[in-house]
Scaffold this motif. Structure first.
Motif, PDB file in Angstrom:
ATOM      1  N   ILE A 181       0.843  -1.206   0.000  1.00 56.39           N
ATOM      2  CA  ILE A 181       0.000   0.000   0.000  1.00 56.39           C
ATOM      3  C   ILE A 181       0.873   1.249   0.000  1.00 56.39           C
ATOM      4  O   ILE A 181       0.690   2.170  -0.798  1.00 56.39           O
ATOM      5  N   ILE A 182       1.836   1.248   0.907  1.00 56.49           N
ATOM      6  CA  ILE A 182       2.691   2.421   1.038  1.00 56.49           C
ATOM      7  C   ILE A 182       3.575   2.592  -0.186  1.00 56.49           C
ATOM      8  O   ILE A 182       3.769   3.701  -0.692  1.00 56.49           O
ATOM      9  N   PHE A 183       4.078   1.470  -0.686  1.00 59.82           N
ATOM     10  CA  PHE A 183       4.915   1.548  -1.879  1.00 59.82           C
ATOM     11  C   PHE A 183       4.115   2.120  -3.042  1.00 59.82           C
ATOM     12  O   PHE A 183       4.594   2.972  -3.785  1.00 59.82           O
ATOM     13  N   HIS A 184       2.907   1.635  -3.180  1.00 62.00           N
ATOM     14  CA  HIS A 184       2.062   2.113  -4.274  1.00 62.00           C
ATOM     15  C   HIS A 184       1.801   3.605  -4.146  1.00 62.00           C
ATOM     16  O   HIS A 184       1.802   4.340  -5.148  1.00 62.00           O
ATOM     17  N   ALA A 185       1.597   4.049  -2.906  1.00 58.16           N
ATOM     18  CA  ALA A 185       1.391   5.483  -2.687  1.00 58.16           C
ATOM     19  C   ALA A 185       2.624   6.259  -3.145  1.00 58.16           C
ATOM     20  O   ALA A 185       2.513   7.263  -3.858  1.00 58.16           O
ATOM     21  N   GLY A 186       3.799   5.779  -2.737  1.00 58.19           N
ATOM     22  CA  GLY A 186       5.025   6.456  -3.146  1.00 58.19           C
ATOM     23  C   GLY A 186       5.233   6.403  -4.650  1.00 58.19           C
ATOM     24  O   GLY A 186       5.666   7.372  -5.269  1.00 58.19           O
TER      25      GLY A 186
END
Lengths: 685, 685
Positions: A181-186
């Motif tokens: 999730i966080i990677f995708h946000a970044g």
């Protein structure tokens, strides 16, 4: 019937150990002190443990199947909603509702009695080792530590096996579900408007989150004091606990709001401010909360704590940032090679590099989630340009899918856990206090900071933007993952229960009311030329321009194939070095210098062009819908919103679904062929 | 210093339980009998177990990182090999070599002493429950069963923690890594030549595998008898063990060979025979081995065993087949809806449905891997046609990536485990016997069956094809996963060690010698019109034609949008029903009736057309390379192979890399736009 039991632990051989135990250490295998309890009854010696393991495996499969089916149901309903254009409930909100329903069923409808699978060995061993070897009638079995269980839970385990079975290890959220999730946000943060508003975003994310954390912490401490006074407190609740609560509920997650923004093409600056802040404040909240936890054992309420914790957190933050930045750059350099001939290898490598960033950070004692965020941002900025067009599509689609699955899983688990978690502590005073504190904390973040930022910004953050940001302070996956991570103490249990309610309320009420709020605040849609041109100079530019020039002239040419060749940007004396660092492709690209961030050069002409490739599209009826440059009228009222809602709906819904977070927008201008292809796809789908 | 210990198990309260324990059951919580050992030394009561858990987590991250970096290294080297056109070593062989190297380093270079984390509780508990609660000075800790450890390993654990750390739970292979590989195999099995050779493939897979299993079992039993005679046997080794060994080494995995076939465009029928056999014999081997294991406790050498086991395995097989077929069809029906507007939802749903097939099968006590295989085949045949073009790409790419990662992980772990597995039993006689038995078992599968099949086939399986199939009997992931699943007994350990060697040998020697073998056997390349026309009537067609007609006229129209509308195929009396079952799209498609399998109608005209979209392509120099219809000369000699090796190399390498298993080939004719797009991509990459 007394049984001899020699026991011990190999983990912490300290001076307090009795002499007898030391002796036994020598008698038995050098570092192994085993407890031998011999019982007379060994009739059941050869019990088929395989059968039981198989049974347990089948049960696990069935439990996981429940979640998979829950997700499937969510997807089908989301489809229905998208198809019927219901916009009041986002997929995450829906996932929570389904989770709640399944939770109710599991809790009250199904009562699976304990399958008698547990043995309680209550030995006063001095430690709980990570690995336990149990000698069952001569055979050794290995057990791994799953976690501590509170005393009350021990009975619960016998009570309803089913509930315990559907409870995941909290670390699963942090180590498996949160990273994508966080990677995708970044990875989807590569937006021109993000860099334009970088100063404000950093201010909101860093200063704002810290302010919010302390405001909430102080307010909650007051609340806890009150509860103690009137005797409503059933356990310890320290100031650090309050601060911890402040840190975890300061991580905003406006995924619902952003999805609607994206569908409605709301003002790009507001989008960038909200998205950028939410992505970065997750990182700040994680580091902040972990540093608060790290200092807890020292003193429960000492005031030296704060400075130290801040220092430590700052140190960790810097370390993680530089570490993951270095890794991201390394990935960029690796994919600099001719791997672009083989999209499968490239995608696999990309995936592995992102994952190893997480693991490396965790192995070094950093926070993997934060590392992954910055890795994603760096990769989107540099590595993405090196990928072959097919790999660009593949990586985006892969992370999009992982993000979608992980997010919906977390939200449905959130709903489930409201009923299946056994140690809820719902305290009305604390809950009311928490809602108040969350509201005030958000206000103390947004309004004063906006005021200060507006002093420096050429284009001010208007008050309706501020209200919208205030309203969009949803709490989501990160807050949940942080609060479920440790629910051992009374204070943590109360926090967890309260956090759940905060998440539910904000996702359903604030998320559901986004369209109403938008039209009520008269937030304009993006696109009209006038508005765009106005917003190009909104940030004080000197810091930004220096960074941009350095990035564009040196970093991009070295790390990617895009940008001008170094031979053109470096002084003449560095010629040989420049030639050695520049790839042949960079020369080829020289004529099409306009790389993905070129509109960062605050040049009005660019902007119309940059939007050109995403907005013109055909809707279902074949009519030409153009939110942007073609229809160049200033649409600055809620009439426009209504018109958009009514007219261009079909097209927008499709785009909004294809990419929950707006990645279309963040793409570099592809070679003409693939751009044509994307257009074709849009018309085809 | 005697300590009181009351202990018990809640899992199997049987009559043999002593009266005292029954009493204690009443005294304590109804179903819970706990053992309370009270020790006087409780000085270390508040040990920070969190610190240790954190340490353990960091260590786990580092271990996983080793594997990730290993995979990264493999990918980079594969890229180098592909780039330099080395064809003697496939990526899986390479992964094994790297695994071996890391294994050597871990075993001999790094010696991490035990981190003193283990406590051995040697209590004569009567069972090893799945969950263990340990009462550490008042706090309860939950432990989960990891597995049984042999006596010798207990000391090893103290010896080298590192080696044990990099050892995965064998079930990981079966439940996490194998499913994507098998699913991908099933999903890419949609090949026209597969259905044409269905009869032969089924014969090889079912009859052949059973024959091979029993031949190898019998030979190994002879070998074991010999070893017992000369005293080389260090433990029990029953006939069922031999049969089990026969079953696990009967699963062939010619991934290396197929990759080369694909690159060189070797005869499509040979490809279909090999690939189809290898996919299906995995399923047969799994069910066969599990049924053999299932019957082991009854009698170690009884002859009633075989008939029963066969019956049971047949029953399981039928059950799994019908169950997964039903699920696959259900998926097809679900994706029949208008979900095709939303590729992300569609892909997610597709992924979840595939996974739930696995879980459902496991929860029902079937074999998930087999279920997933047939699910993949059904989905490729029906569901795939319902997906939107974007989802078709997405699903293929997703499963391709998962397959690639899982496969390389398994093979590198295979290499690693040769040195890190501590209980290897290398017995020269057994190893020589095993190699001989594997060779003879394969021969007894291929040659007699080919002879029998040739009696019925119009177009015979030539002797050079038979030799090639014999040669391509590599053993791979499935054999490894089956053999590592249980390494508790002496027999199993010997099997595991031998299996490893068989896999190494076949992958390196047979895999590496594929191109030599191809030119030595003068296997022709596909494409020449004459050859194709010759092979169209090779199977006795009546069974096939009945199935094809039913599938084409009824199943396809009902389950997909392709095929003729039911109104055209059903008799006039069923008109209303047909109208209700036919989707509007099917009518639209009526003019372009030629669906993906249309060349199954043995119509010569089609074939040239069906190959038309994949073979014409441009190589690096811009010259027109055409393996197929354009250059329609019969290429039936090794000169052609050499020419292909020298000339069309670049193009073929690219295609071979993009898709390790040939999915390009198996695609349905897409709408004109997307086909043009694919061409563009090929020219771009």
């Amino acid at each position: 019937l007394g049984r001899n039991a020699n026991m011990g632990s190999t983990c912490e051989i300290n001076a307090a150990m009795s002499i007898w135990r030391r002796l036994s250490l020598f008698v038995l295998a050098s570092s192994l002190c085993s407890c031998l309890c011999r019982a007379e009854d060994s009739a059941m010696e050869n019990i088929v443990t395989e059968k039981k393991a198989e049974e347990s495996h089948r049960q696990d499969s069935a439990d996981l199947l429940v979640f998979i089916l829950l997700l499937t149901l969510t997807i089908l309903t989301i489809w229905l909603f998208k198809h019927r254009r219901f916009r009041f409930l986002h997929e995450t909100g829906l996932a929570m509702i389904y989770g709640l329903l399944v939770g109710v069923v599991l809790r009250y409808a199904i009562h699976v009695p304990s399958d008698m699978n547990n043995v309680t060995l209550s030995c006063n061993v001095n430690a709980s080792p990570a690995t336990l070897l149990v000698n069952v009638s001569g055979k050794f079995y290995e057990y791994t530590l799953k976690g501590e269980i509170s005393g009350s839970e021990v009975n619960d385990i016998q009570d309803n096996e089913m509930l315990r079975k559907v409870t995941f290890d909290p670390e699963v959220f942090f180590n498996i579900l949160l990273p994508p999730i966080i990677f995708h946000a970044g990875y989807s943060l590569k937006r021109r408007h993000f860099f334009r508003n970088l100063g404000s975003i950093l201010a909101y994310a860093f200063v704002g989150t810290v302010v919010s954390c302390f405001i909430i912490g102080l307010l909650m401490y007051g609340c806890v004091m009150l509860m103690k006074q009137i005797g409503h407190l059933g356990g310890d609740f320290f100031f650090t606990d309050c601060l911890f609560f402040g840190a975890i509920v300061s991580a905003t997650d406006p995924v619902t709001v952003l999805a609607i923004f994206n569908e409605l093409q709301v003002d790009a600056d507001l989008y960038a401010l909200l998205f950028g802040e939410s992505v970065l404040n997750d990182a700040v909240a994680v580091v902040l909360s972990s540093s608060i936890v790290g200092y807890q054992p020292e003193g429960d309420n000492s005031h030296t704590f704060e400075a130290m914790a801040m220092l430590k957190s700052f140190g960790i933050f810097l370390g993680v940032f530089s570490g993951s930045f270095a890794l991201g750059v390394a990935t960029g350099v690796v994919t600099f090679t001719k791997l672009r001939d083989f999209p499968l290898l490239e995608t696999a490598l990309f995936f592995l590099m992102s994952w190893s960033t997480f693991l490396l950070a965790e192995a070094c004692g950093f926070t993997g989630v934060v590392a992954v965020l910055f890795c994603g941002m760096t990769q989107a900025h540099y590595t993405f340009n090196n990928l072959s067009p097919e790999s660009q599509d593949r990586t985006k689609q892969l992370f999009e899918l992982l993000n979608f699955l992980a997010e919906n899983f977390i939200f449905s688990y959130m709903g489930l856990t409201l009923f299946t978690f056994k140690n809820h502590v719902f305290n009305p005073i604390f809950i009311v206090g928490a809602f108040l504190a969350v509201f005030l904390g958000r206000a103390a973040n947004i309004y004063p900071l906006s005021f200060l930022l507006n002093l420096g910004r050429k284009y001010k953050i208007s008050s309706n933007f501020q209200h919208m940001m205030m309203f969009a302070g949803l709490r989501g996956a990160m807050t949940f993952a942080l609060s479920i991570r440790d629910t051992a103490t009374y204070a943590r249990q109360m926090m967890f229960s309260t956090t759940l309610l905060v998440v539910f309320f904000t996702v359903w009420i604030c998320g559901g009311g986004t369209t109403q709020m938008l039209s009520c605040q008269k937030i304009r849609l993006i696109g009209p030329d006038g508005v765009e041109r106005r917003s190009t100079k909104q940030e004080s530019v000197w810091f930004f321009r220096i960074w941009y020039n350095f990035d564009h002239n040196y970093l991009k040419p070295i790390l990617t194939h895009s940008g001008p060749p170094l031979t053109a940007t470096l002084p003449a004396c560095c010629g040989p070095l420049a030639r050695c660092l520049t790839s042949p492709q960079a020369y080829e690209n020289e004529e099409q210098l306009k790389d993905s961030d070129s509109d960062l050069i605050l040049n009005d002409g660019d902007i119309t062009l940059a939007y050109g490739d995403i907005t013109v599209s055909t809707d279902a009826t074949g009519a030409h819908t153009s939110g942007t440059p073609v229809g160049g009228v200033a649409v600055n009222s809620d009439e426009a919103l209504d018109r958009e809602l009514a007219f261009g709906d079909h097209e927008l819904v499709i785009r909004g679904t294809r990419l929950v977070l707006p990645m279309d927008d963040s793409e570099p201008p592809l070679p003409l062929d693939s751009r044509r292809h994307r257009h074709k796809n849009e018309t085809m789908s």
